[in-house]
Structure formats: structure tokens, C-alpha cells
Scaffold this active site. Structure first.
Site, short mmCIF file in Angstrom:
data_model
loop_
_atom_site.label_atom_id
_atom_site.label_comp_id
_atom_site.label_asym_id
_atom_site.label_seq_id
_atom_site.Cartn_x
_atom_site.Cartn_y
_atom_site.Cartn_z
N GLU A 72 -5.52 -4.43 10.54
CA GLU A 72 -4.56 -3.51 10.68
C GLU A 72 -5.06 -2.82 11.99
O GLU A 72 -5.78 -1.89 12.08
CB GLU A 72 -4.36 -2.47 9.60
CG GLU A 72 -4.20 -3.26 8.09
CD GLU A 72 -3.54 -2.24 7.30
OE1 GLU A 72 -2.31 -2.40 7.02
OE2 GLU A 72 -4.25 -1.27 6.85
N HIS B 278 -9.74 1.15 4.42
CA HIS B 278 -8.33 1.50 5.10
C HIS B 278 -8.81 2.46 6.16
O HIS B 278 -9.51 3.37 6.05
CB HIS B 278 -7.39 2.09 4.12
CG HIS B 278 -6.23 1.96 4.80
ND1 HIS B 278 -5.65 3.14 5.64
CD2 HIS B 278 -4.85 1.13 4.83
CE1 HIS B 278 -4.46 2.87 6.03
NE2 HIS B 278 -3.97 1.83 5.60
N SER C 100 3.29 -1.41 10.55
CA SER C 100 4.61 -1.52 10.59
C SER C 100 5.33 -2.90 10.73
O SER C 100 6.17 -3.42 11.00
CB SER C 100 4.92 -0.90 12.22
OG SER C 100 4.46 0.33 12.26
N ASN D 218 0.88 -1.18 -0.08
CA ASN D 218 -0.05 0.02 -0.05
C ASN D 218 0.95 1.15 -0.01
O ASN D 218 1.23 1.68 1.04
CB ASN D 218 -0.98 0.01 1.36
CG ASN D 218 -1.78 1.38 1.41
OD1 ASN D 218 -1.85 2.02 0.29
ND2 ASN D 218 -2.29 1.50 2.51
N TRP D 219 1.20 1.81 -1.14
CA TRP D 219 2.10 3.03 -1.08
C TRP D 219 1.44 4.26 -0.64
O TRP D 219 2.00 5.05 -0.53
CB TRP D 219 2.54 3.23 -2.78
CG TRP D 219 3.32 2.15 -3.39
CD1 TRP D 219 3.84 0.92 -2.69
CD2 TRP D 219 3.98 2.01 -4.63
NE1 TRP D 219 4.66 0.27 -3.52
CE2 TRP D 219 4.74 1.08 -4.73
CE3 TRP D 219 3.89 3.03 -5.72
CZ2 TRP D 219 5.46 0.56 -5.74
CZ3 TRP D 219 4.58 2.75 -7.02
CH2 TRP D 219 5.27 1.64 -6.93
N LYS D 220 0.06 4.41 -0.44
CA LYS D 220 -0.66 5.37 0.20
C LYS D 220 -0.32 6.49 -0.94
O LYS D 220 0.04 6.16 -2.14
CB LYS D 220 0.06 5.65 1.24
CG LYS D 220 -0.31 4.66 2.33
CD LYS D 220 -0.03 4.77 3.65
CE LYS D 220 -0.26 3.42 4.66
NZ LYS D 220 -0.31 3.61 5.99
N GLY E 9 2.14 2.65 10.68
CA GLY E 9 2.86 3.95 10.61
C GLY E 9 3.58 4.53 11.88
O GLY E 9 4.53 5.49 11.81
N GLY F 260 2.94 -0.72 4.41
CA GLY F 260 2.70 0.43 3.89
C GLY F 260 4.28 1.04 3.69
O GLY F 260 4.84 0.83 2.60
N GLY F 261 4.83 1.69 4.72
CA GLY F 261 6.33 2.21 4.61
C GLY F 261 7.02 1.30 4.09
O GLY F 261 8.01 1.76 3.33
N GLU G 199 -7.22 5.00 7.16
CA GLU G 199 -7.11 6.26 6.83
C GLU G 199 -8.37 6.88 6.24
O GLU G 199 -8.88 8.22 6.12
CB GLU G 199 -5.58 6.43 5.93
CG GLU G 199 -4.44 6.51 6.87
CD GLU G 199 -3.36 5.84 6.17
OE1 GLU G 199 -3.06 5.88 4.92
OE2 GLU G 199 -2.44 5.49 6.84
P1 PGA Z 1 2.61 0.77 7.61
O1 PGA Z 1 1.15 0.92 6.79
O2 PGA Z 1 3.17 -0.78 7.22
O3 PGA Z 1 3.37 1.95 7.27
O4 PGA Z 1 2.33 0.59 9.12
C1 PGA Z 1 0.31 -0.29 6.55
C2 PGA Z 1 -1.17 0.33 5.97
O5 PGA Z 1 -1.48 1.36 6.47
O6 PGA Z 1 -1.74 -0.58 5.22
#
Ligand code: PGA
Length: 252
Positions: free
Chosen positions: A167, A95, A212, A10-12, A173, A233-234, A97
């Protein structure tokens, strides 16, 4: 029960053409175990730039969001038909967010899941509790309340065609990963919750952990009985680290 493992990136709202290029090169000779699928979800403008079909049948293209509406006056939104045209096979829905920043409800997530399924696109439905909800021992109630509207909207049988990503919001994050034991216990709860509606389907649905995940903790997380891979994500923005995570996934 045999289940495929999935690692989804997930590159966001990060990355661009340069990352598409380096990721494509990096994934070209990826060492994957059998029964593992990798899904790259770049920002919408880059969907057509990621030529996943040149990378073999285990690498797939995913979007980060989709509208529940078919078409029309919805400025800024993206329809399932548009994703279909770009050969998108998966879409992240609900998600945290989207839920917290863009006020998406569980009912709306359910409608998006329905729209994606109708278009033959596999939803990756995200659920998870906040830190205060965990502290107040509300995790199971929150996850149930996020899952039930989807069951009500599409019926449990359709869970055969979806992927769920658990999640915990406090782990996204933040560098604070759920311990493998804590993540396993929650995944087990999710499976048991679905099993109340249909145990066969509950056993089959791939459950990804997200929050994370990195090269150092992925192996132990993925080794848990009810964890079938991760939503990253990251760490999915760093090609070498992402490759390590992909290689740690094992289908059963
Ligand atoms: P993260 O994000 O790995 O940076 O914690 C995961 C996500 O939001 O899908």
C-alpha cells in the site's frame, strides 16, 4: 503458479452494527470467481457481530490489529487468543496508519506476525513507501527494510502462511491510485526480493494492492500478473461498490 485471489475490507475506525448488517445481507449472494477469498475486517467491537460463517466458505473474518504480547497489563490491546475465540482467521499487521500514527516499527510488526502465526491466524502484512520516499527513489529500499525484519523474525519458510499487502502511503485514502503498471512493477520487485531468500515461496505468497482501489480501477489492477487482489479501505464501506470489487478478483 496458481495463487488464490483475496479481497480484504479494511473498515478502519468506521462502520458499526448497521454496516455489519447491510454487508452481511449484501455478501449473502455474492458472485465470486473460483479461488477467491473475501475478508471483512471491522473494528474490534464488531468482530463477533459479523457472522461470516453463515455466508459460505469464501467469506472470512479479519481483525485490524493484534498485540505481540500474549496477555497481561496492556490496557486497550487485543491478544491473539482473544481473536482466536472470536473465530478470527486473518489480521492486518503493520498498516501505514499503525506505523505513522501509533509509531509501530517494522520489528514490532515482525513480532505481531510471529504471534499471529503461532495462534494460527493469517497475518496480512502491510508495507509501503511515502510520497517523498517514492520521489527520492527510495521505494525499493523502504520495502526491503520493512520486509527484512519479518524474514529475520519468522524465517522465509513461514511466508507460505502470510499475505502481503503493498500500500503506497500516498495512495491511501487520497484518490491517487498507483497506475496498474506502477503497482505491478512494485509487486514484481517485492516478489523478486522474497525470491532472493526462496523463489518457490516468493511465487506462492499472495500480494495484494491497496490504496484508493475502487469499482472503476479494480479490474485493471487485479489483471496485473503479480497483483493477487486488494486491501480496500473507503470503498469497502459501500456495499454495492465493494461487491463489484470482489467480483473483479480472479484466482489463477
Ligand atoms: P483506501 O485505504 O482504499 O481508502 O485508500 C486502503 C487501506 O488503507 O487499507
Amino acid at each position: 503458479m496458481k495463487r488464490r485471489a483475496i479481497v480484504a475490507a479494511n473498515w478502519k475506525m468506521n462502520g458499526g452494527l448497521e454496516l455489519v448488517k447491510t454487508m452481511t445481507t449484501g455478501l449473502n449472494n455474492l458472485d465470486l470467481a473460483e479461488n477467491v477469498d473475501v475478508i471483512i475486517c471491522p473494528s474490534a467491537p464488531y468482530l463477533s457481530a459479523f457472522e461470516h460463517d453463515k455466508l459460505g466458505k469464501s467469506i472470512h473474518l479479519g481483525a485490524q490489529n493484534v498485540s505481540e504480547h500474549q496477555k497481561g497489563a496492556f490496557t486497550g490491546e487485543i491478544s491473539t487468543t482473544m481473536l482466536q475465540e472470536l473465530s478470527v482467521e486473518f489480521v492486518i499487521i503493520g498498516h501505514s496508519e499503525r506505523r505513522s500514527i501509533f509509531a509501530e516499527s517494522s520489528k514490532q510488526a515482525a513480532l505481531k506476525v510471529k504471534a499471529a502465526l503461532a495462534a494460527g491466524i493469517t497475518p496480512i502484512l502491510c508495507i509501503g513507501e511515502s510520497e517523498s520516499e517514492r520521489v527520492e527513489e527510495q521505494t525499493e529500499a523502504v520495502l526491503s527494510a520493512q520486509l527484512q525484519p519479518v524474514i529475520d523474525e519468522i524465517g522465509i519458510e513461514k511466508f507460505n502462511e502470510i499475505v502481503i499487502a503493498y500500500e503506497p502511503v500516498w495512495a491511501i485514502g487520497t484518490g491517487k491510485t498507483a497506475s496498474p503498471e506502477m503497482a505491478q512493477a512494485t509487486h514484481c520487485f517485492i516478489r523478486q526480493f522474497l525470491a532472493k531468500a526462496n523463489s518457490e515461496i516468493a511465487n506462492k505468497v499472495p500480494l495484494l494492492y491497496g490504496g484508493s482501489v475502487n469499482a472503476a480501477n479494480c479490474e485493471k489492477l487485479f489483471a496485473q500478473a503479480d497483483i493477487d487482489g486488494g486491501l480496500i479501505g473507503g470503498a469497502s464501506l459501500k456495499v454495492d461498490e465493494f461487491k463489484i470489487i470482489c467480483s473483479a478478483a480472479k484466482g489463477t
